[in-house]
Design a protein around this motif. Structure first.
Motif, PDB file in Angstrom:
ATOM      1  N   LYS A   5      32.804  25.449  -5.988  1.00 43.21           N
ATOM      2  CA  LYS A   5      32.037  25.519  -4.672  1.00 43.21           C
ATOM      3  C   LYS A   5      33.133  24.771  -3.838  1.00 43.21           C
ATOM      4  CE  LYS A   5      27.771  25.761  -3.186  1.00 43.21           C
ATOM      5  NZ  LYS A   5      26.578  25.144  -2.979  1.00 43.21           N
ATOM      6  N   LEU A   7      34.339  23.264   0.067  1.00 49.60           N
ATOM      7  CA  LEU A   7      34.014  23.040   1.495  1.00 49.60           C
ATOM      8  C   LEU A   7      34.823  24.087   2.357  1.00 49.60           C
ATOM      9  CD1 LEU A   7      34.114  19.284   2.247  1.00 49.60           C
ATOM     10  CD2 LEU A   7      31.976  20.564   2.055  1.00 49.60           C
ATOM     11  N   SER A  31      34.717  15.269   7.017  1.00 51.06           N
ATOM     12  CA  SER A  31      33.639  14.759   6.937  1.00 51.06           C
ATOM     13  C   SER A  31      32.590  15.099   5.749  1.00 51.06           C
ATOM     14  CB  SER A  31      32.479  14.651   8.331  1.00 51.06           C
ATOM     15  OG  SER A  31      33.616  13.799   9.116  1.00 51.06           O
ATOM     16  N   GLY A  32      32.274  14.204   4.730  1.00 52.34           N
ATOM     17  CA  GLY A  32      31.349  14.366   3.939  1.00 52.34           C
ATOM     18  C   GLY A  32      32.398  14.925   2.588  1.00 52.34           C
ATOM     19  N   ALA A  33      33.665  14.781   2.472  1.00 49.97           N
ATOM     20  CA  ALA A  33      34.292  15.104   1.437  1.00 49.97           C
ATOM     21  C   ALA A  33      34.048  13.858   0.444  1.00 49.97           C
ATOM     22  CB  ALA A  33      35.887  15.641   1.725  1.00 49.97           C
ATOM     23  N   VAL A  34      34.064  13.843  -0.763  1.00 45.91           N
ATOM     24  CA  VAL A  34      34.539  12.855  -1.738  1.00 45.91           C
ATOM     25  C   VAL A  34      35.889  12.718  -1.833  1.00 45.91           C
ATOM     26  CG1 VAL A  34      33.724  11.739  -3.957  1.00 45.91           C
ATOM     27  CG2 VAL A  34      32.226  13.349  -2.779  1.00 45.91           C
ATOM     28  N   SER A  35      36.626  12.284  -0.782  1.00 49.07           N
ATOM     29  CA  SER A  35      38.079  12.411  -0.707  1.00 49.07           C
ATOM     30  C   SER A  35      38.632  11.189  -1.605  1.00 49.07           C
ATOM     31  CB  SER A  35      38.442  12.272   0.637  1.00 49.07           C
ATOM     32  OG  SER A  35      39.800  11.976   0.521  1.00 49.07           O
ATOM     33  N   SER A 376      35.156  17.193  -7.281  1.00 44.55           N
ATOM     34  CA  SER A 376      34.854  18.395  -7.576  1.00 44.55           C
ATOM     35  C   SER A 376      35.613  19.431  -7.723  1.00 44.55           C
ATOM     36  CB  SER A 376      33.851  19.298  -6.403  1.00 44.55           C
ATOM     37  OG  SER A 376      32.744  18.146  -6.420  1.00 44.55           O
TER      38      SER A 376
ATOM     39  N   MET B  39      23.991  10.479  -3.751  1.00 46.63           N
ATOM     40  CA  MET B  39      25.302  10.312  -3.131  1.00 46.63           C
ATOM     41  C   MET B  39      25.401   9.251  -2.135  1.00 46.63           C
ATOM     42  SD  MET B  39      28.523  11.573  -3.325  1.00 46.63           S
ATOM     43  CE  MET B  39      28.742  13.138  -3.430  1.00 46.63           C
ATOM     44  N   HIS B  41      27.236   7.332   0.569  1.00 46.44           N
ATOM     45  CA  HIS B  41      28.079   7.662   1.962  1.00 46.44           C
ATOM     46  C   HIS B  41      28.332   6.710   2.800  1.00 46.44           C
ATOM     47  CE1 HIS B  41      29.401  10.337   4.610  1.00 46.44           C
ATOM     48  NE2 HIS B  41      29.256   9.712   5.527  1.00 46.44           N
ATOM     49  N   ALA B  66      31.544   8.545  -3.929  1.00 45.50           N
ATOM     50  CA  ALA B  66      30.837   8.321  -2.750  1.00 45.50           C
ATOM     51  C   ALA B  66      31.734   9.260  -1.819  1.00 45.50           C
ATOM     52  CB  ALA B  66      31.119   6.878  -2.252  1.00 45.50           C
ATOM     53  N   SER B  67      30.954   9.919  -0.818  1.00 43.61           N
ATOM     54  CA  SER B  67      31.400  10.537   0.490  1.00 43.61           C
ATOM     55  C   SER B  67      31.760   9.722   1.618  1.00 43.61           C
ATOM     56  CB  SER B  67      30.526  11.901   0.793  1.00 43.61           C
ATOM     57  OG  SER B  67      29.267  11.296   1.048  1.00 43.61           O
ATOM     58  N   THR B  68      32.570  10.123   2.375  1.00 42.16           N
ATOM     59  CA  THR B  68      32.901   9.417   3.704  1.00 42.16           C
ATOM     60  C   THR B  68      32.890  10.167   4.995  1.00 42.16           C
ATOM     61  OG1 THR B  68      34.758   8.239   4.816  1.00 42.16           O
ATOM     62  CG2 THR B  68      35.319   9.949   3.003  1.00 42.16           C
ATOM     63  N   THR B  86      28.063  16.615  10.385  1.00 38.36           N
ATOM     64  CA  THR B  86      28.900  17.234   9.420  1.00 38.36           C
ATOM     65  C   THR B  86      28.753  16.651   7.908  1.00 38.36           C
ATOM     66  OG1 THR B  86      30.196  17.246  11.440  1.00 38.36           O
ATOM     67  CG2 THR B  86      31.214  18.262   9.414  1.00 38.36           C
ATOM     68  N   ALA B  87      28.870  15.424   7.809  1.00 29.43           N
ATOM     69  CA  ALA B  87      28.952  14.918   6.504  1.00 29.43           C
ATOM     70  C   ALA B  87      27.725  15.249   5.590  1.00 29.43           C
ATOM     71  CB  ALA B  87      29.140  13.382   6.519  1.00 29.43           C
ATOM     72  N   ASN B  90      27.591  18.976   4.687  1.00 31.93           N
ATOM     73  CA  ASN B  90      28.711  19.028   3.686  1.00 31.93           C
ATOM     74  C   ASN B  90      28.212  18.712   2.361  1.00 31.93           C
ATOM     75  OD1 ASN B  90      30.304  20.662   5.251  1.00 31.93           O
ATOM     76  ND2 ASN B  90      31.588  19.005   5.719  1.00 31.93           N
ATOM     77  N   VAL B  91      27.956  17.391   2.449  1.00 34.10           N
ATOM     78  CA  VAL B  91      27.376  16.670   1.222  1.00 34.10           C
ATOM     79  C   VAL B  91      26.379  17.718   0.596  1.00 34.10           C
ATOM     80  CG1 VAL B  91      26.400  14.922   0.076  1.00 34.10           C
ATOM     81  CG2 VAL B  91      28.378  14.836   1.675  1.00 34.10           C
ATOM     82  N   ASP B  93      25.511  20.918   0.967  1.00 37.58           N
ATOM     83  CA  ASP B  93      26.161  22.188   0.436  1.00 37.58           C
ATOM     84  C   ASP B  93      26.887  22.122  -0.722  1.00 37.58           C
ATOM     85  OD1 ASP B  93      24.798  23.155   2.744  1.00 37.58           O
ATOM     86  OD2 ASP B  93      26.821  23.695   3.886  1.00 37.58           O
ATOM     87  N   ILE B  94      27.761  21.100  -0.912  1.00 36.94           N
ATOM     88  CA  ILE B  94      28.820  21.260  -1.863  1.00 36.94           C
ATOM     89  C   ILE B  94      28.234  20.378  -3.132  1.00 36.94           C
ATOM     90  CG2 ILE B  94      31.136  20.593  -2.397  1.00 36.94           C
ATOM     91  CD1 ILE B  94      30.780  22.772  -0.373  1.00 36.94           C
ATOM     92  N   TYR B  95      27.805  19.250  -2.719  1.00 28.91           N
ATOM     93  CA  TYR B  95      27.615  18.201  -3.981  1.00 28.91           C
ATOM     94  C   TYR B  95      26.333  18.221  -4.365  1.00 28.91           C
ATOM     95  CZ  TYR B  95      32.281  16.804  -2.240  1.00 28.91           C
ATOM     96  OH  TYR B  95      33.466  16.809  -1.948  1.00 28.91           O
ATOM     97  N   MET B 214      28.529  14.823 -12.328  1.00 30.41           N
ATOM     98  CA  MET B 214      28.441  13.993 -11.032  1.00 30.41           C
ATOM     99  C   MET B 214      27.396  13.203 -10.931  1.00 30.41           C
ATOM    100  SD  MET B 214      29.246  15.400  -7.154  1.00 30.41           S
ATOM    101  CE  MET B 214      31.176  14.985  -7.048  1.00 30.41           C
TER     102      MET B 214
END
Lengths: 445, 454
Positions: A5, A7, A31-35, A376, B39, B41, B66-68, B86-87, B90-91, B93-95, B214
């Motif tokens: 998956k 983004l 925003s929201g990425a586990v960068s 991910s 998660m 954040h 952790a997401s940012t 948005t975060a 996204n979090v 949706d994806i994680y 995860m």
């Protein structure tokens, strides 16, 4: 292309080898990425950190100072000063009333106790938002104490880590510009840019220069000190190792100080020898080139003799690379190619478009190329591509192990020098040790 | 090494050198990792999340997710509302976590982002949660961040239905997963039904299986956090860490709390065991009695090597108070007792512990840094340094035996699996302290004085 998956905003940051698709890079993370990526301050801080006799004062709350305290593994032949952590540790009242007075007090305390020649002041997010005039405080300190006090406006939110590199380069220019070579005089020797002397790597490169007869003027910034840095303008040529952080400084030094530069890489036998021969040509040719030819031939022979027995354990295995800069990724792919290994995944945090072009030419058609990857994506693609070792940094190490994949730290927690011929031997050993550790035999799954 | 540090102590008003604390958000992130399928954040620049994850990975040698919100210039001017919306989308949706635990940063605090209203206006997927806490980096330390994140979860989730569950809410304080396991073991041995919150065991010490999860199997679950509101009482461990969340739970759900020191050392562990024993009017478990006896046995066997030896203890406030109590019980003299976290309550409590043991000539200080501790040591040295990895350079510079305990330990492996709490934890510490002192004696012994049997 894959079952991971991703983004939606991340799709254009992912490419594949040899198919010529260009990928987006040099943008902020979604925003929201586990960068895995850091900030402007981090970029500036890591580039300037190895200036060993400077006071590095972090202007902000304590975190930014504590996370960068003595973590880089940059070795010093002189002062240990840079291994201490200095900050203004801003408190709530400073946020309300402004932190400039506290910064001025901190600089004064340093200046009066230690009489330093050089202070770098890093403005963090908060200094930018509350509007502290860090530049003015630094200028006042320079006048009052007769030292260099250079402001680095590195608010974390003001761009990417690459932008932090540029700010560090600007700070270095501010330091060396007043020491211009007098007109009409000829430069002598080289500066080495973009090596941070992790595990003593700058010393390896300096030693090579000595062996082929090329004098080194300043090392920027591995094992650097004020007195050698200010001599940098007297050099005839700049050698740029980590192009990601130092191309910009090299360009500025070319334009403003008339010092040309060449990009070099001392990672891998192929790149090390080629770089030494190119340096020898550029540094005057003739006897220097002959020496370089002899030296590289001798070293290649020695190195290959040591690494040859490992090859049968490594050939045909698959590697994944996730590093900061694109230039390092390129050297690593070449190194894996030389070991008979296949690179199936390449990611960088701050790669440039031209890096990604070279990369897609070096890897196989099915390799995946990622800009600013997150766990991910790394996980999904490493498994899909069957990577058996990951080369990365501290955040990737535990992830790799959890995936049952071997690991080599090519960042600031590297265990041994990985540059030069010595580095090739160390790297080969580490890759072998990690991939072929008996412990893997007990892990099911 | 560290030859910078001058012996003469001068007052500093602007400069912090070699801190003994870090900022709130990393503590909040760690607390959130102790919640199952959560998660964490970070609402700030992407560097914050990156630093915190790295810092935790260096200590636990585990992935720390952790997401940012990845703040840009724009967000810093116009607010981070769109970033967090948005975060969160996204979090999920994806994680796909069950819950996102947002903590703020110095940046989002200063621009005044109102997280409560951002979150209340969100449309969340069915059965998913978002909670938040405020963790301004310029107030307190990572310890406050840990407590604040607990408070955030309680504020959003804990619920009193009126039907008690008869359980005890057990707040562990800022401890390693190995300690959290030990607390659960002790409570189980005492047959006290409990909810440990947060619980990083099974997350930050997850086993190697060859498969990356995860969200590993550990962590306090969301139903358990909700059920905190129906608990009969809270045992809040760590007087300077857990009181605030325990107080919030009391105010919100009328769950009374009892505050105890971290159970480090004999008396502090006794206090926990006695409290657990009162709850069910049960005698202390035989296993625990046995462990206590074994601990005392070893302390007596080795006491010649401990007695009267001086020690400097530094690290997080509750951990330092516990370690100080233990070394006093061993007959050692904690000459310096130091934390970087601000708050005079620490100094008062440390002085009370020292006074209770009749210790003379000791010095306790909050909001201290390791540069200052190093200066004290240059003036009056000690026989042992006990604290985090940041003592390493001082130990080398001054040639002092060094035992690592607390957070962070960046330069050793496996430490987070072994408890320092409970009788077992104390035994482990006694062994490490004895080893360090006795190895030094061996190292410095003349050949003719080197003893095989000690």
């Amino acid at each position: 292309m894959n079952n991971a998956k991703i983004l939606a905003e991340r799709r254009e940051f992912i490419g594949e080898g040899a198919r010529g698709k260009s990928i987006a890079c040099e943008k902020n993370s979604a925003s929201g990425a586990v960068s895995q990526r850091a900030c402007v301050y981090c970029g500036a801080r890591v580039v300037l950190n190895p200036v060993t006799d400077a006071f590095h004062i972090v202007h902000g709350p304590i975190g930014c100072a504590s996370y960068t305290w003595d973590i880089r593994g940059s070795l010093t032949s002189g002062s240990e000063l840079f291994r201490n952590s200095f900050s203004t540790d801003l408190q709530e009242k400073d946020i309300v009333f402004g932190g400039a007075a506290k910064l001025a007090a901190a600089i004064e305390e340093v200046a009066e106790t230690y009489r330093p020649k050089l202070i770098f002041v890093y403005a963090t997010c908060i200094a930018g938002v509350i509007g502290d005039d860090v530049g003015a405080v630094c200028r006042a300190a320079e006048e009052k104490f007769g030292l260099r006090c250079i402001a680095v406006q590195s608010s974390g939110f003001s761009g990417t880590k690459s932008f932090g590199y540029r700010l560090a380069c600007d700070a270095l220019m501010e330091l060396i510009l007043p020491h211009k070579r007098p007109a009409g005089t000829r430069g002598l020797g080289v500066n080495i840019l973009g090596d941070y002397n992790l595990a003593g790597e700058m010393w390896i490169i300096e030693n090579y220069m000595r062996r082929i007869g090329v004098p080194v003027v300043a090392t920027i910034t591995g094992d650097a000190a004020y007195e050698t840095l200010i001599k940098a303008p007297t050099a005839r040529l700049n050698l740029v190792q980590c192009a990601g952080s130092m191309s910009y400084l090299a360009k500025r030094m070319e334009e403003e100080l008339g010092i040309p530069f060449m990009k070099i890489s001392f990672f891998g036998v192929e790149d090390t020898s080629a770089s030494l021969l190119r340096v020898a040509q550029a540094a005057g040719g003739g006897e220097i080139v002959r020496r370089a030819e002899r030296f590289t031939a001798e070293q290649e022979k020695k190195t290959n003799a040591v690494t040859a027995p490992y090859k049968k354990h490594l050939a045909g295995k698959k590697a994944a690379i996730f590093v900061g800069g694109g230039f390092k990724a390129i050297s690593l792919i070449r190194q894996f190619n030389a070991m008979g290994m296949e690179t199936v995944l390449v990611g960088t945090q701050t790669g440039q478009p031209e890096d990604y072009e070279i990369i897609s030419g070096l890897v196989g058609p099915d390799a995946v190329i990622l800009d600013d990857a997150n766990p991910s994506e790394l996980e999904a693609f490493m498994q899909e591509k069957g990577a058996q070792i990951l080369v990365g940094g501290v955040k990737e190490r535990p992830l790799a192990f959890k995936l049952g994949v071997a690991f080599c730290d090519h960042n600031h927690e590297r265990k041994h020098a990985l540059a030069g011929y010595e580095g090739v031997i160390n790297f080969t050993r580490e890759v072998h040790l990690s991939m072929n550790s008996p412990v893997w035999g007990y892990v099911s799954g | 090494m560290l030859n910078l540090t001058p012996k003469e102590v001068a007052a500093r008003s602007g400069l912090r050198i070699n801190p003994c604390k870090t900022c709130q958000p990393v503590g909040a992130l760690y607390a959130a990792l102790g919640v199952h399928r959560c998660m964490p954040h970070s609402h700030g620049s992407q560097g914050c999340a990156s630093y915190h994850r790295t810092f935790l990975s260096r200590h636990f040698k585990e992935p720390a997710i952790a997401s940012t919100s990845s703040f840009t210039e724009g967000a810093s001017v116009f607010g981070g509302g769109s970033n967090i919306r948005t975060a969160v989308k996204n979090v999920f949706d994806i994680y796909n976590p069950d819950i996102i635990a947002v903590h703020t940063t110095c940046l989002s605090e200063t621009i005044g982002d109102d997280m409560g209203s951002y979150i209340s206006e969100m449309d969340l997927p069915e059965g998913k949660y978002v909670v938040h806490t405020n963790t301004p980096s310029y107030v307190g330390s990572h310890i406050d961040g840990f407590a604040n994140m607990m408070t955030g979860f309680i504020n959003y989730l804990a619920n009193k239905t009126g039907e008690g569950n008869g359980k005890t809410a057990l707040f562990p304080g800022f401890l390693n997963p190995g300690d959290m396991r030990e607390l659960r073991r002790i409570a189980s041995l005492m047959k006290v039904p409990h909810i440990l919150f947060p619980d990083t065991s099974g997350v930050m010490d997850a086993p190697m299986t060859g498969v990356y999860a995860m969200y590993p199997s550990g962590g306090t679950t969301i139903p358990e956090i909700i059920a905190l509101g129906d608990c009969a009482q809270t045992l809040a461990l760590g007087e300077l860490t857990s009181e605030e969340p325990a107080g919030v739970l009391e105010r919100k759900c009328k769950v009374p709390y009892k505050l105890l020191p971290l159970p480090i050392g004999v008396a502090n562990t006794d206090a926990l065991v006695m409290e657990l024993s009162h709850l069910l009017a049960e005698e202390p478990a035989a296993e625990l009695e046995e462990e206590r006896g074994q601990l005392l046995d070893v302390m007596l066997d080795a006491h010649f090597y401990h007695y009267g030896r001086s020690v400097a203890v530094f690290g997080d406030p509750d951990t330092v108070l516990g370690l100080t109590a233990l070394v006093l019980e061993m007959g050692m003299l904690p000459k310096y007792v130091v934390t970087g976290t601000p708050g005079e309550a620490f100094t008062r409590k440390a002085n009370a512990v020292l006074a209770a043991h009749g210790a003379q000539g000791c010095r306790a200080k909050a909001a201290c840094d390791l540069f200052e501790l190093h200066q004290w040591l240059k003036n009056e040295p000690v026989d042992l340094l006990l604290g985090t990895s940041y003592g390493k350079q001082i130990a080398k510079a001054e040639d002092i035996p060094f035992v690592r305990a607390g957070f962070p330990i960046l330069d050793r492996y496996a430490h987070s699996y072994f408890p320092i709490v409970g009788y077992r934890g104390a035994l482990h510490l006694v062994e490490k302290i004895s080893d360090a002192l006795m190895e030094r004696q061996d190292r410095d012994a003349a050949d003719e004085d080197l003893e095989l049997v000690m």
